[in-house]
Design an enzyme around this catalytic site. Structure first.
Site, PDB file in Angstrom:
ATOM      1  N   HIS A  91      75.574   1.366  43.689  1.00 41.08           N
ATOM      2  CA  HIS A  91      74.186   0.894  43.641  1.00 41.08           C
ATOM      3  C   HIS A  91      73.158   2.020  43.621  1.00 41.08           C
ATOM      4  O   HIS A  91      71.972   1.775  43.402  1.00 41.08           O
ATOM      5  CB  HIS A  91      73.900  -0.008  44.842  1.00 41.08           C
ATOM      6  CG  HIS A  91      74.983  -0.998  45.099  1.00 41.08           C
ATOM      7  ND1 HIS A  91      75.977  -0.797  46.024  1.00 41.08           N
ATOM      8  CD2 HIS A  91      75.251  -2.191  44.512  1.00 41.08           C
ATOM      9  CE1 HIS A  91      76.817  -1.826  46.016  1.00 41.08           C
ATOM     10  NE2 HIS A  91      76.398  -2.679  45.106  1.00 41.08           N
ATOM     11  N   SER A 117      81.950  -7.337  40.216  1.00 37.27           N
ATOM     12  CA  SER A 117      82.699  -6.579  41.221  1.00 37.27           C
ATOM     13  C   SER A 117      83.873  -7.390  41.775  1.00 37.27           C
ATOM     14  O   SER A 117      84.402  -7.085  42.841  1.00 37.27           O
ATOM     15  CB  SER A 117      81.769  -6.153  42.363  1.00 37.27           C
ATOM     16  OG  SER A 117      81.077  -7.260  42.904  1.00 37.27           O
ATOM     17  N   CYS A 143      76.593   3.757  39.504  1.00 32.75           N
ATOM     18  CA  CYS A 143      76.823   3.195  38.172  1.00 32.75           C
ATOM     19  C   CYS A 143      75.917   3.885  37.153  1.00 32.75           C
ATOM     20  O   CYS A 143      74.729   4.113  37.429  1.00 32.75           O
ATOM     21  CB  CYS A 143      76.531   1.694  38.206  1.00 32.75           C
ATOM     22  SG  CYS A 143      76.394   0.926  36.578  1.00 32.75           S
ATOM     23  N   SER A 173      77.137 -10.389  46.751  1.00 30.20           N
ATOM     24  CA  SER A 173      76.941  -9.838  45.408  1.00 30.20           C
ATOM     25  C   SER A 173      75.807 -10.564  44.692  1.00 30.20           C
ATOM     26  O   SER A 173      75.885 -11.771  44.462  1.00 30.20           O
ATOM     27  CB  SER A 173      78.239  -9.976  44.603  1.00 30.20           C
ATOM     28  OG  SER A 173      78.006  -9.794  43.220  1.00 30.20           O
ATOM     29  N   GLU A 227      70.467  -1.284  45.563  1.00 28.49           N
ATOM     30  CA  GLU A 227      70.001  -0.773  44.268  1.00 28.49           C
ATOM     31  C   GLU A 227      68.475  -0.731  44.227  1.00 28.49           C
ATOM     32  O   GLU A 227      67.884   0.236  43.730  1.00 28.49           O
ATOM     33  CB  GLU A 227      70.527  -1.642  43.126  1.00 28.49           C
ATOM     34  CG  GLU A 227      70.134  -1.117  41.754  1.00 28.49           C
ATOM     35  CD  GLU A 227      70.609  -2.004  40.611  1.00 28.49           C
ATOM     36  OE1 GLU A 227      69.998  -1.923  39.519  1.00 28.49           O
ATOM     37  OE2 GLU A 227      71.572  -2.772  40.805  1.00 28.49           O
ATOM     38  N   THR A 258      69.379  -4.110  37.895  1.00 27.39           N
ATOM     39  CA  THR A 258      70.263  -4.390  36.752  1.00 27.39           C
ATOM     40  C   THR A 258      70.981  -5.727  36.825  1.00 27.39           C
ATOM     41  O   THR A 258      71.527  -6.187  35.823  1.00 27.39           O
ATOM     42  CB  THR A 258      71.326  -3.286  36.607  1.00 27.39           C
ATOM     43  OG1 THR A 258      72.127  -3.238  37.799  1.00 27.39           O
ATOM     44  CG2 THR A 258      70.674  -1.927  36.378  1.00 27.39           C
ATOM     45  N   CYS A 277      83.312  -4.620  35.929  1.00 29.68           N
ATOM     46  CA  CYS A 277      82.512  -3.996  34.870  1.00 29.68           C
ATOM     47  C   CYS A 277      82.799  -2.491  34.879  1.00 29.68           C
ATOM     48  O   CYS A 277      83.462  -1.969  35.786  1.00 29.68           O
ATOM     49  CB  CYS A 277      81.028  -4.257  35.090  1.00 29.68           C
ATOM     50  SG  CYS A 277      80.341  -3.442  36.554  1.00 29.68           S
ATOM     51  N   HIS A 331      68.170  -5.003  48.941  1.00 27.44           N
ATOM     52  CA  HIS A 331      69.372  -4.745  48.143  1.00 27.44           C
ATOM     53  C   HIS A 331      69.447  -3.240  47.913  1.00 27.44           C
ATOM     54  O   HIS A 331      68.441  -2.604  47.594  1.00 27.44           O
ATOM     55  CB  HIS A 331      69.299  -5.486  46.805  1.00 27.44           C
ATOM     56  CG  HIS A 331      70.571  -5.434  46.025  1.00 27.44           C
ATOM     57  ND1 HIS A 331      70.973  -4.306  45.346  1.00 27.44           N
ATOM     58  CD2 HIS A 331      71.549  -6.368  45.822  1.00 27.44           C
ATOM     59  CE1 HIS A 331      72.134  -4.549  44.744  1.00 27.44           C
ATOM     60  NE2 HIS A 331      72.497  -5.793  45.022  1.00 27.44           N
TER      61      HIS A 331
END
Length: 301
Positions: free
Chosen positions: A85, A273, A107, A228, A137, A171, A15, A135
């Protein structure tokens, strides 16, 4: 020889956020030939990308169950790259105090979510953040923020006395799960403000799998790293879509032809990813059923 009909779902490959993070890391090495460069955690969640970065003499520091704040204790000098992240403000501050040169590869979609959460916290809102515990993020949002409640499922929705509730999310969550949690929060807090932050790369890939329902697909192969979250969600969506066999594979080495029935109609998708190179190797192997090609790390980035 088995006969397969193979459908490659779109999109494939990195992405935009992952592409940006990898390019930042590569440029950092080109511009700092002699500097020690360390990535704080995995730049993106793919072990082959990590190995490829190591090939470029870029080290990754990652220890299971350690937060980004804790991982900083393992870096004493040089350049530190923050991953796609994102990180909390506490991580930025600690890195500055240690005298590290900071390169931020967050990102843009993740940065946008962080900015929105900060704005609502400054307006004295309570934030319900839907994400995965530990996680990176999610950690970047809830770490050090007493007014942020992490919600992994509807059971985590707290009971609080406030009319100022802001709801958002990681996200890379499931578009189906996230909507269910939004609906339950809205029932309990009718005046809450909801901001859906599922990124386009995640949404489009999940919807492409949902569109396979009743299309005669026998097997879905989801290519990506087991760490992921967006890859794991793709596999879950495949099961919800009623696809009889869902195979998760990091690379062609995880494909067992004996487990796939003859004349199978196969769909292949991949996490955001996942290098296209790895997915294409699986397609070629299924299409030709020849000897598996050895993965060449220098082809990853």
């Amino acid at each position: 020889m088995k006969q397969f009909t193979i459908q490659m779902l779109e999109p494939q490959g990195y992405c935009g956020g992952v592409l940006k993070a990898i390019q930042i890391a590569k440029n950092c090495r080109l511009e700092n030939q002699s500097e020690h460069i360390t990535i704080l955690g995995n730049l993106v969640h793919n072990k082959y990308v990590q190995e490829a970065l190591q090939y470029h003499n870029i080290e990754t520091v990652d220890v299971k169950n350690k937060s980004r704040l804790e991982l900083l204790d393992l870096i004493d000098s040089g350049i530190v790259i923050f991953t796609a992240h994102g990180v909390s403000s506490a991580v930025f501050e600690k890195a500055r105090k240690k005298g590290l040169k900071i390169i931020d590869a967050t990102c843009p979609f993740v940065s946008q979510t962080q900015k929105i959460v900060k704005e609502y916290l400054e307006q004295d809102f309570i934030v319900f953040y839907i994400g995965k515990k530990n996680h990176p993020e999610a950690q970047a949002i809830y770490e050090g923020n007493a007014n942020v409640y992490l919600i992994e499922s509807t059971q985590d929705i707290p009971s609080i006395n406030s009319s100022k509730i802001f709801v958002t999310n990681q996200t890379t969550m499931s578009i189906l799960d996230i909507q269910n949690i939004f609906d339950e929060i809205s029932k309990k807090y009718p005046t809450c403000i909801i901001h859906d932050e599922i990124c386009n790369a995640t949404r489009i890939r999940q919807q492409a799998i949902l569109n396979l329902k009743n299309q005669g697909i026998d097997t879905l192969i989801v290519v990506g790293d087991p760490t992921s979250n967006n890859t794991s969600q793709l596999a879950n969506i495949g099961k919800i879509a009623g696809i009889p066999q869902v195979i998760k594979a990091q690379s062609v080495n995880d494909i067992d032809l004996d487990s796939i029935k003859n004349h199978a109609h196969i769909a292949i998708t991949s996490g955001a990813s996942t290098p296209s190179y790895l997915t294409n190797m699986i397609y070629d192997y299924l299409n030709n059923q020849g000897e598996k090609e050895k993965i060449r790390i220098e082809n990853i980035l």
